[in-house]
Design an enzyme around this catalytic site. Structure first.
Site, PDB file in Angstrom:
ATOM      1  NE  ARG A  73       4.982 -13.086  -0.999  1.00 41.82           N
ATOM      2  CZ  ARG A  73       4.325 -12.085  -0.584  1.00 41.82           C
ATOM      3  NH1 ARG A  73       4.973 -11.007  -1.439  1.00 41.82           N
ATOM      4  NH2 ARG A  73       3.415 -12.364   0.168  1.00 41.82           N
ATOM      5  CB  ALA A  85       3.063 -12.849   6.599  1.00 40.18           C
ATOM      6  CD  GLU A 102      -0.673  -6.818   7.623  1.00 42.73           C
ATOM      7  OE1 GLU A 102      -1.342  -7.999   5.946  1.00 42.73           O
ATOM      8  OE2 GLU A 102      -0.652  -5.739   7.465  1.00 42.73           O
ATOM      9  CD  GLU A 106      -1.923 -10.797   4.117  1.00 43.66           C
ATOM     10  OE1 GLU A 106      -1.780 -11.570   4.199  1.00 43.66           O
ATOM     11  OE2 GLU A 106      -1.236 -10.028   4.048  1.00 43.66           O
ATOM     12  CD  GLU A 152      -0.769  -7.629  -0.689  1.00 44.62           C
ATOM     13  OE1 GLU A 152      -1.498  -6.129  -0.138  1.00 44.62           O
ATOM     14  OE2 GLU A 152      -0.908  -7.464   1.129  1.00 44.62           O
TER      15      GLU A 152
END
Length: 195
Positions: A73, A85, A102, A106, A152
């Site tokens: 992040r 998320a 999601e 993910e 990601e």
């Protein structure tokens, strides 16, 4: 009689508003000039991040392990432990359907039991962003129909013991607010016998 313990809708007069930045992504930055109700000469400005909100999924398997992601992040310069998320980036999108999407995108997982835990404001002094937090149980593998990009693409997934994750949150080793909120809400509901 005491006033009800609840947030209430209220809107102070906005006398001017301008978009400071809009990149075309799901968020934009604006500056509002507002006044105190009944005091039209008391003007001041506030910066606002317009954000459609997000969904967060606390996915717990039948061995009481939580599905977590490790993802870089940039704003905080950390590789964070987080939950699956994503943004509510389709107008009018149902938060539960977004949470299900999601989780699938993910993690390649689906869940047969869903419980809404909380909906919270991320940081109401600066943004309209909400977090709809869900508990997903009875997990099963499904086809992952998502091609990750940017951060990601570097994201990893693992399952960790619920008790270990709770300990990591409580001692500050894991500091993602939506993860902590979802986990602590789940823990309270478990102790109340509601889950």
């Amino acid at each position: 009689m005491a006033e009800e313990l609840a947030d209430v809708p209220q809107s102070w007069p906005v006398v001017g508003s301008r978009v400071v930045h809009d990149s075309g992504w799901v968020v934009r930055f604006r500056e509002d000039t507002i006044t105190v109700p009944g005091e039209p000469d008391h003007e001041f400005t506030r910066l606002v991040v317009d954000d459609p909100g997000a969904v967060v999924v606390l996915a717990v398997d039948d061995q009481d392990r939580v599905v977590v992601l490790r993802q870089y992040r940039h704003p905080v310069q950390r590789r964070m432990i987080q939950l699956p998320a994503g943004k509510l980036d389709e107008p009018g999108e149902d938060p539960l359907e977004a949470a299900q999407r999601e989780l699938r995108e993910e993690t390649g997982l689906a869940a047969d039991r869903w419980t809404h835990l909380l909906t919270t404001y991320a940081s109401p002094g600066i943004t309209s962003e909400t977090h709809a937090l869900y508990l997903a149980r009875e997990l099963r593998e499904v086809e992952r129909d998502f091609e990750p990009h940017h951060e990601e693409a570097d994201m990893t997934m693992e399952r960790v013991a619920y008790a270990d994750l709770l300990g990591a949150v409580l001692d500050g080793r894991v500091a993602d607010a939506p993860l902590a909120s979802a986990l602590l809400a789940c823990e309270v509901l478990r102790h109340r016998g509601a889950l």
